[in-house]
Design an enzyme around this catalytic site. Structure first.
Site, PDB file in Angstrom:
ATOM      1  N   GLY A  31      -1.148  32.248  -9.146  1.00 39.20           N
ATOM      2  CA  GLY A  31      -1.896  31.084  -9.572  1.00 39.20           C
ATOM      3  C   GLY A  31      -1.019  30.268 -10.486  1.00 39.20           C
ATOM      4  O   GLY A  31       0.131  30.626 -10.705  1.00 39.20           O
ATOM      5  N   ASP A  34      -1.955  28.295 -16.229  1.00 38.54           N
ATOM      6  CA  ASP A  34      -3.098  28.524 -17.108  1.00 38.54           C
ATOM      7  C   ASP A  34      -4.363  28.978 -16.394  1.00 38.54           C
ATOM      8  O   ASP A  34      -5.452  28.807 -16.893  1.00 38.54           O
ATOM      9  CB  ASP A  34      -3.383  27.250 -17.901  1.00 38.54           C
ATOM     10  CG  ASP A  34      -2.195  26.860 -18.761  1.00 38.54           C
ATOM     11  OD1 ASP A  34      -1.645  27.777 -19.416  1.00 38.54           O
ATOM     12  OD2 ASP A  34      -1.819  25.681 -18.756  1.00 38.54           O
ATOM     13  N   ASP A  35      -4.217  29.533 -15.193  1.00 38.98           N
ATOM     14  CA  ASP A  35      -5.415  29.932 -14.460  1.00 38.98           C
ATOM     15  C   ASP A  35      -6.059  31.209 -14.990  1.00 38.98           C
ATOM     16  O   ASP A  35      -7.141  31.579 -14.566  1.00 38.98           O
ATOM     17  CB  ASP A  35      -5.081  30.127 -12.973  1.00 38.98           C
ATOM     18  CG  ASP A  35      -4.740  28.806 -12.297  1.00 38.98           C
ATOM     19  OD1 ASP A  35      -5.102  27.769 -12.862  1.00 38.98           O
ATOM     20  OD2 ASP A  35      -4.113  28.833 -11.232  1.00 38.98           O
ATOM     21  N   GLY A  36      -5.361  31.916 -15.866  1.00 38.71           N
ATOM     22  CA  GLY A  36      -5.945  33.120 -16.454  1.00 38.71           C
ATOM     23  C   GLY A  36      -5.637  34.379 -15.679  1.00 38.71           C
ATOM     24  O   GLY A  36      -6.418  35.327 -15.677  1.00 38.71           O
ATOM     25  N   THR A 111       2.500  38.080 -10.925  1.00 37.55           N
ATOM     26  CA  THR A 111       3.657  37.206 -10.776  1.00 37.55           C
ATOM     27  C   THR A 111       3.476  35.912 -11.522  1.00 37.55           C
ATOM     28  O   THR A 111       2.367  35.443 -11.715  1.00 37.55           O
ATOM     29  CB  THR A 111       3.938  36.883  -9.299  1.00 37.55           C
ATOM     30  OG1 THR A 111       2.818  36.188  -8.778  1.00 37.55           O
ATOM     31  CG2 THR A 111       4.150  38.143  -8.511  1.00 37.55           C
ATOM     32  N   GLY A 113       3.325  32.066 -12.623  1.00 41.31           N
ATOM     33  CA  GLY A 113       2.791  30.917 -11.928  1.00 41.31           C
ATOM     34  C   GLY A 113       3.736  29.736 -11.966  1.00 41.31           C
ATOM     35  O   GLY A 113       3.725  28.906 -11.077  1.00 41.31           O
ATOM     36  N   GLY A 471      48.654  15.174  -5.773  1.00 37.98           N
ATOM     37  CA  GLY A 471      49.973  15.160  -5.131  1.00 37.98           C
ATOM     38  C   GLY A 471      50.033  16.024  -3.885  1.00 37.98           C
ATOM     39  O   GLY A 471      51.117  16.325  -3.383  1.00 37.98           O
ATOM     40  N   LYS A 472      48.896  16.414  -3.370  1.00 41.09           N
ATOM     41  CA  LYS A 472      48.846  17.294  -2.197  1.00 41.09           C
ATOM     42  C   LYS A 472      49.530  16.647  -0.991  1.00 41.09           C
ATOM     43  O   LYS A 472      50.393  17.248  -0.358  1.00 41.09           O
ATOM     44  CB  LYS A 472      47.384  17.624  -1.822  1.00 41.09           C
ATOM     45  CG  LYS A 472      46.588  18.329  -2.897  1.00 41.09           C
ATOM     46  CD  LYS A 472      45.173  18.630  -2.447  1.00 41.09           C
ATOM     47  CE  LYS A 472      44.350  17.381  -2.134  1.00 41.09           C
ATOM     48  NZ  LYS A 472      44.126  16.478  -3.300  1.00 41.09           N
ATOM     49  N   SER A 540      39.283  20.373  -0.946  1.00 44.57           N
ATOM     50  CA  SER A 540      38.577  21.655  -0.736  1.00 44.57           C
ATOM     51  C   SER A 540      38.161  22.266  -2.070  1.00 44.57           C
ATOM     52  O   SER A 540      38.749  23.239  -2.516  1.00 44.57           O
ATOM     53  CB  SER A 540      39.422  22.616   0.094  1.00 44.57           C
ATOM     54  OG  SER A 540      40.774  22.645  -0.317  1.00 44.57           O
TER      55      SER A 540
END
Lengths: 632, 301
Positions: A31, A34-36, A111, A113, A471-472, A540
């Site tokens: 959720g 703050d859904d609790g 988990t 939110g 300078g490549k 690169s």
């Protein structure tokens, strides 16, 4: 539905009764912030007697100190275990908690939110049978709830409880509950849940959590705990046998056992099985355990099997039922959840781990990203953390898989960053694209070695990397002239030139830079195959792609040269006027200004252009090539 | 199949999977062996995971020199009887400085003789993965820890930066010098451990079973007088009470409970009606605020 008794009567102590056989339900609660949620789970734990007296007392103390419920115990404090969580009043990580009733035992994954922790929710959902989705009755349905519903469905959760919480804030009003329930039904219909049960709750007061609410007499359905006890979690009908080989057990020459956990189906001694990778059939001879040989093993059992024939099997192989074998493919269509701060870049090589198999893998096509607020498909060039997308992925070797919705073990995988080792993504396979079966590598009679011999040289890639203006190209140009003078057959792939043809469709975003380097690397590989000494002058900027360029040719066919010029000097030289333009903000994603350059950690050769002339440095490279035996 | 109840069977299989995954992917694993009930269960599960082969890793015991004498006796018997490769490590520097739990307080003592000692041993042997018996039901910060918990070169844990663990697909890859703490019993509860000990007939240290033992009451705790190093105050009385331990550690820091449980079945029954958690007997959990999280960040198991 079975009769439901008062849980308080039947569960004086919610903890284990040793002799009772109970099944185990794994659930996840999700959720928004703050859904609790924590309060709801804390309430379940408290009411089911899963909290010991000393913790109850600690809870009373903590509630007074940092709680939000006055003198009453703040059940949320039971769960938010990390100091930062208690101080900030949020849930940061996945927490796992246990409780039980006489009927069932529960492991709940609590988990976070907040959107930053969506990856943790994905983690919790991957092992859950059921999801409890919390909605705050006093708020509109948030994007977060839609995202969570989508993730639950994506991860194969089929049974959902919608807990419409904080009913106390809306005067326990039935119409509000009905409105939320119907809104949820509206957007979740496309997610194909098997069961959705909506319950009006007040976790703070305990209403309809474990105790029926007097204040919501209009509600006749089960309480949350009752629903968790009665919901039937169906096993899929007659799943096919699958077992990834995890470890080969070879204590001595006489015993060669294959250890693994049965992912689905059953096995018995005498059963015919298929080694998916090699398509070889054999029989299970014995199932060995410390308690003696077994007559049967089923899904979830960790076993060691002996096979009837002496055949090639190792970690990463999949033992499968020959009746419905898994798909063997090196390209897949799959759903992907991106978890890393660093963006997903199509074309970059990651490690893919599926079961016990780890292989190199690349996202070949980013088909679309999903907008979780309306489940619309959006075009995307790269993915950010918490994005969900539908992609094609290619592995460097074929692997054995099943669709995720049929088998979580053989259809789910993680992606790992090769350099940081971070787990960057989670994927769910929809189906194999069977590219491996349809495209065969053709072998021709004139080989790379023969072409090299005709040219009288050792073909090799000499890869110059460094900032723009380092300078490549200048050094590579001088080097090619020197090689030409010696009669060597060469080609110079220059970044700017390549972008005017082969890579004209690419821009300068990270994703496009990755693809730019991939195409140049593949071209250089073809030129080496053709027998040429191939010079590449390309910024690169990323280690991962330079590593990929090295990995696609033989070990002695690649030399990385770092043209090490500090950005200040490059900017001073500014031969193309690009730094000035970038500083004026005329374009974005300029390496060294607002796009990163990752210096090589172990280049074969480093050239310092601040102190030496280009001519001198080209000679230095020639000497290096002689030392390496590229030139005699 | 074996005789285990469904839930224990699932937990057993999970733990076996974890052992095998580490052995398949890590270079040099070790099992932290603390001699307690959780270690006994871990050892049993590891033997099952690799049967009929011998354990493919050694055991490491961090000896603080203040363990109960019964624990050391049990440790040596077990190693002998099962033919285990057992490494015992003591922080010699700490010992020479005379660091002890009586004078230096539990926090300082634990830091030197347990946390530092553990880091020394892991570094000295170059172990890249260490199995530990911690369970998520033990303590709040543990409930947030992953099965595979990563440590920097300095053995530090960053709880805000843990790798997501999906399905049973564990990412075991680490850079040189980094290490992993692995917890195969993460999803077990104290009662699961005892039910498993009962079903599998696993030997544990006799101190878990009630017997009359000499104890003193100290700050509301019963401390066993295991040897003469424990100072007895003038107002303290050594009594012989029927006690047992729910958790074992250094004897001056481990409180006993009064109990009459003399068999595993008695213990299971006692736990089903218990009203306090096992860690109440662990005095080190209460010596600082957010105590365990802090110790873990610093490298404690």
């Amino acid at each position: 539905m079975k009769a439901i008794s008062d849980p308080k009567v039947k569960a004086p102590s919610g903890r284990e009764g040793g002799a009772v056989q109970r099944d185990l339900l794994r659930l996840i609660t999700c959720g928004s912030v703050d859904d609790g949620k924590s309060t709801l789970i804390g309430r379940l734990l408290l009411d089911c007697g899963a909290v010991f007296e000393d913790r109850r007392q600690a809870l009373q103390r903590d509630s007074k100190a940092v709680g939000t419920t006055g003198d009453a115990p703040d059940a949320a404090l039971l769960l938010d275990g990390l100091q930062a969580e208690r101080e900030q009043g949020i849930t940061i990580d996945v927490g796992y908690h246990h409780f039980a009733t006489p009927r069932r035992r529960f492991i709940v994954a609590d988990t976070p939110g907040h959107v930053h922790y969506t990856r943790n929710m994905v983690t919790g959902a991957s092992n859950a049978d059921l999801a409890v989705l919390l909605v705050d009755a006093s708020q509109d349905m948030l994007e977060q709830t839609q995202r969570h519903s989508f993730i639950c469905a994506l991860l194969g959760i089929r049974d959902v409880v919608l807990a419409v919480n904080k009913m106390d804030l809306v005067d326990f009003e039935e119409s509000i509950f009905n409105g939320i329930r119907d809104a949820f039904a509206g957007f979740s219909s496309s997610l194909h849940f098997r069961s959705v049960v909506a319950i009006p709750t007040s976790a703070v007061l305990g209403d309809n959590v474990t105790r029926r609410s007097d204040r919501m007499a209009w509600y006749h359905g089960p309480t949350l705990l009752e629903q968790l006890e009665i919901v039937e979690i169906h096993a899929d009908a007659a799943p096919q046998f699958r077992m990834p080989v995890q470890w080969v057990n070879r204590p001595d020459a006489s015993f060669r056992g294959y250890a693994g956990t049965v992912a689905s189906g059953e096995l018995h001694p005498g059963d015919e099985v298929l080694i998916a990778r090699t398509n070889v059939r054999t029989r299970i001879e014995r199932i060995v355990s410390m308690d003696g040989d077994l007559a049967r093993a089923g899904a979830g059992d960790a076993v060691t099997v002996l096979l009837a024939d002496d055949i090639d099997v190792s970690r990463g192989d999949l033992l499968a039922s020959p009746n419905k074998p898994p798909q063997i493919a090196d390209a897949f269509a799959c759903d992907l959840v991106w978890m890393s701060e660093a963006p997903l870049l199509p074309g970059r090589s990651y490690l893919l781990k599926c079961g016990s198999r780890t292989v190199g893998a690349t996202i070949t096509t980013l088909k679309y990203r999903v907008d979780v607020t309306n489940y619309a498909h959006l075009a995307a060039r790269q993915l950010a953390r918490n994005d969900i997308a539908y992609v094609n992925i290619a592995t460097v070797e074929p692997i054995a898989v099943d669709p995720y919705q049929e088998n979580r073990t053989t259809g789910g995988f993680i992606l790992i960053d090769r350099l940081t080792n971070e787990t960057v993504g989670a994927g769910m396979i929809r189906f194999g694209l069977n590219r491996a079966a349809n495209i065969h590598h053709a072998d021709f009679d004139v080989t790379k070695a023969a072409r090299a011999q005709l040219n009288g040289q050792r073909p090799i890639i000499i890869w110059f990397t460094g900032l723009s203006g380092a300078g490549k190209s200048t050094i590579a140009n001088l080097l090619e002239r020197k090689l030409y003078a010696l009669g060597k057959r060469t080609y110079l792939l220059d970044g700017d030139n390549v972008r005017q043809g082969l890579n004209r469709d690419l821009g300068f975003t990270e994703a496009d830079r990755v693809e730019n380097v991939r195409r140049v690397a593949e071209t250089a590989k073809l030129f080496v195959d053709a027998g040429l000494i191939t010079l590449v002058a390309l910024i690169s900027p990323f280690r991962a792609e330079r590593r990929m360029a090295r990995a696609i040719v033989a070990a002695d066919e690649f030399i990385e040269i770092f043209v090490d010029t500090p950005v200040e000097i490059c900017e001073q030289r500014d031969p193309k006027g690009l730094y000035r333009k970038a500083r004026r903000g005329e374009f974005r994603n300029f390496t060294g200004i607002d796009s990163p350059y990752e210096s090589p950690e172990h280049p074969d050769l480093t050239l310092d252009t601040a102190t030496e002339s280009a001519e001198h440095l080209a000679d230095e490279v020639m000497q290096f090539l002689r030392r390496r035996g590229v030139l005699n | 199949m074996n005789h285990l109840p469904d839930d224990l069977r699932r937990l057993e299989a999970e733990a076996i999977f974890i052992f095998r995954e580490v052995v398949a992917e890590c270079r040099k694993p070790v099992m932290l062996y603390s001699i307690g009930k959780d270690s006994s269960v871990m050892l049993h599960l590891a033997r099952k995971a690799f049967h009929p082969a011998n354990l493919p890793f050694p055991l490491l015991h961090i000896d603080t020199t203040w363990k109960f004498r019964d624990m050391i006796r049990f440790r040596d018997e077990t190693a002998e009887c099962l033919g285990l490769d057992l490494i015992v490590h003591v922080n010699r520097a700490g010992l020479e400085q005379g660091i002890n739990p009586i004078q230096h307080g539990s926090a300082a003592y634990t830091g030197v003789m347990k946390t530092d000692a553990l880091k020394q041993a892991l570094t000295a042997h170059g172990f890249d993965a260490a199995f530990g018996g911690a369970r998520r039901d033990e303590e709040l910060s543990r409930s947030k820890e992953r099965v595979f918990s990563f440590r920097s070169k300095n053995h530090v844990w960053d709880p805000r930066n843990q790798r997501p663990e999906l399905w049973n697909v564990f990412n075991c890859r680490i850079a040189p010098g980094e290490s992993i703490r692995v917890f195969p019993l993460s999803n077990w509860t104290e009662l699961d451990v005892w039910r498993y000990i009962e079903h599998e007939n696993i030997r544990v240290v006799p101190l878990y079973f009630a017997a009359r033992r000499p104890v003193v009451r100290r700050g509301g705790n019963l401390i066993m007088v295991d040897d003469a190093r424990l100072p007895i105050g003038a107002d303290e009385v050594v009594q012989n009470l029927a006690i047992r331990f729910r958790t074992l550690g250094c004897y001056p820091l481990t409180a006993a409970i009064e109990s009459s449980a003399v068999t595993v079945i008695d213990i299971v029954r006692e736990l089903e009606t218990a009203s306090t958690s096992e860690r109440e007997g662990r005095l080190i959990d209460f010596d600082q605020t957010g105590s365990m999280e802090r110790k873990k960040r610093e490298g404690y198991f």
